[in-house]
Design a protein around this motif. Structure first.
Motif, PDB file in Angstrom:
ATOM      1  N   ASP A   1       6.438   1.780 -13.002  1.00 42.53           N
ATOM      2  CA  ASP A   1       5.992   2.027 -11.627  1.00 42.53           C
ATOM      3  C   ASP A   1       4.681   2.813 -11.645  1.00 42.53           C
ATOM      4  O   ASP A   1       4.434   3.643 -12.527  1.00 42.53           O
TER       5      ASP A   1
ATOM      6  N   GLN B   1      15.527   6.164  -8.405  1.00 44.50           N
ATOM      7  CA  GLN B   1      14.884   4.950  -7.883  1.00 44.50           C
ATOM      8  C   GLN B   1      13.699   4.463  -8.735  1.00 44.50           C
ATOM      9  O   GLN B   1      13.441   3.260  -8.826  1.00 44.50           O
TER      10      GLN B   1
ATOM     11  N   VAL C   1       8.968   5.790   1.605  1.00 38.99           N
ATOM     12  CA  VAL C   1      10.431   5.913   1.493  1.00 38.99           C
ATOM     13  C   VAL C   1      10.855   7.380   1.587  1.00 38.99           C
ATOM     14  O   VAL C   1      11.819   7.724   2.274  1.00 38.99           O
TER      15      VAL C   1
ATOM     16  N   ARG D   1       5.199  -0.559  -6.064  1.00 33.67           N
ATOM     17  CA  ARG D   1       6.032   0.663  -6.121  1.00 33.67           C
ATOM     18  C   ARG D   1       5.147   1.781  -6.683  1.00 33.67           C
ATOM     19  O   ARG D   1       4.729   1.721  -7.849  1.00 33.67           O
TER      20      ARG D   1
ATOM     21  N   LYS E   1      11.361   3.376 -11.772  1.00 34.56           N
ATOM     22  CA  LYS E   1      11.563   2.655 -13.027  1.00 34.56           C
ATOM     23  C   LYS E   1      10.324   2.793 -13.904  1.00 34.56           C
ATOM     24  O   LYS E   1       9.224   3.062 -13.412  1.00 34.56           O
TER      25      LYS E   1
ATOM     26  N   TRP F   1       6.803   8.639  -2.074  1.00 32.17           N
ATOM     27  CA  TRP F   1       7.329   7.490  -2.802  1.00 32.17           C
ATOM     28  C   TRP F   1       7.214   6.286  -1.859  1.00 32.17           C
ATOM     29  O   TRP F   1       7.830   6.260  -0.793  1.00 32.17           O
TER      30      TRP F   1
ATOM     31  N   ALA G   1      17.014  12.148  -6.274  1.00 35.53           N
ATOM     32  CA  ALA G   1      17.064  10.832  -5.637  1.00 35.53           C
ATOM     33  C   ALA G   1      15.894   9.959  -6.071  1.00 35.53           C
ATOM     34  O   ALA G   1      16.038   8.751  -6.303  1.00 35.53           O
ATOM     35  N   LEU G   2      14.709  10.567  -6.206  1.00 33.35           N
ATOM     36  CA  LEU G   2      13.525   9.832  -6.640  1.00 33.35           C
ATOM     37  C   LEU G   2      13.699   9.333  -8.075  1.00 33.35           C
ATOM     38  O   LEU G   2      13.365   8.170  -8.392  1.00 33.35           O
TER      39      LEU G   2
END
Length: 309
Positions: free
Chosen positions: A303, A298, A216, A196, A300, A209, A294-295
């Motif tokens: 990453d 997602q 993504v 990721r 964490k 991303w 949105a990013l």
């Protein structure tokens, strides 16, 4: 004896004098009664004004009594005389024409702003990807459009400007409203191909991303100036702060994802407003709030972050 002595003549003379005196009295009485009757018919003697020095007094002049229809003041005074100077009528002022309602202006944001930017881009007035934020770049684009159409160059989108723009453009497609990036992302660095990763290219000014080599989402980014450069290398997200405010510059850093000291990936309203005419203090700025939100949801802690040329 009848008639003729001197005594008789004297008595007759006295009767004639008495008779003439009585007739005179009756005449005077009749004249006085006639004045009262004339006054009862509607006139009264008006006293003459005081004569000026050396001027003989004028004879009294009768004037009519005030009747109930007169506008006489109480007490029988003379009727008020209108002023000789009439009031000057003021010119009527027509109410100003109302300005059209303002639909969007500096600081506005959302889907309609994104559509505005996409439509302006269709006809060459907006040279970047839509961000959904109404900043100085959008103001300049709207002013350019208004000037070409001989509208007031306010920079705000009012109802007239919006209707004119709708009539000259088509409904934007999904790709026009939300393009991946302003410029195509470069080939990802090999360090981005596993796991990721926030894969950030300074050359294309893009962030991708990626999960296990698959992109993504992508978005435009901005970096620090030559005096406060953004570090390059491989890092990891170690702290996320949704409503962060810089302790050094007292500036908001929404959706901050810190990867190296005080440097983070975060949303920048200044980037959204002014584009690449500005720079960060070393952070990686994102100008599309919807995409960074949105990013943020997602990513964490732990990453990977890769920043390269």
């Amino acid at each position: 004896m009848s008639g003729g002595g001197p005594g008789v003549r004297r008595r007759r003379g006295r009767r004639s004098s008495a008779t003439r005196a009585a007739v005179g009295v009756l005449a005077v009485t009749a004249l006085a009664a006639g004045c009262r009757a004339q006054a009862a018919q509607g006139t009264e003697p008006v006293p003459p004004p005081a004569p000026a020095s050396g001027t003989p007094a004028a004879s009294p002049t009768p004037r009519p009594f005030a009747t109930p229809s007169d506008d006489a003041k109480p007490g029988g005074g003379p009727t008020a005389t209108p002023s000789a100077t009439a009031p000057v009528p003021q010119p009527s002022t027509a109410p100003p024409t109302p300005r059209p309602a303002v639909l969007m202006k500096t600081g506005s944001q959302g889907k309609q702003v994104r559509e505005l930017q996409a439509r302006l881009r269709q006809i060459g007035h907006f040279g970047r990807t839509p961000t959904g934020y109404y900043g100085t770049v959008t103001v300049a684009a709207v002013q350019s459009f208004q000037g070409k159409r001989e509208l007031d160059r306010t920079g705000s989108t009012d109802a007239v400007t919006w209707q004119k723009l709708l009539g000259m453009t088509r409904t934007p497609t999904a790709a026009e409203l939300d393009p991946p990036t302003e410029r195509p992302a470069t080939e990802p660095d090999e360090r981005c191909m596993t796991g990721r990763v926030l894969c950030i290219s300074k050359n294309s000014r893009t962030l991708s991303w990626m999960i296990d080599g698959r992109v993504v989402s992508s978005m435009d980014v901005r970096f620090g100036s030559q005096y406060t450069p953004t570090r390059e290398g491989t890092f990891a997200v170690y702290w996320k702060s949704r409503h962060h405010v810089s302790t050094l510059y007292d500036s908001p850093m929404p959706y901050a994802m810190f990867f190296s000291g005080g440097q983070a990936v975060h949303y920048s309203s200044d980037f959204a407003a002014r584009g690449y005419s500005g720079a960060s203090h070393g952070c990686v700025n994102v100008r599309d709030e919807g995409k960074i939100a949105a990013l943020y949801a997602q990513v964490k802690n732990g990453d990977k972050v890769v920043i390269y040329w």
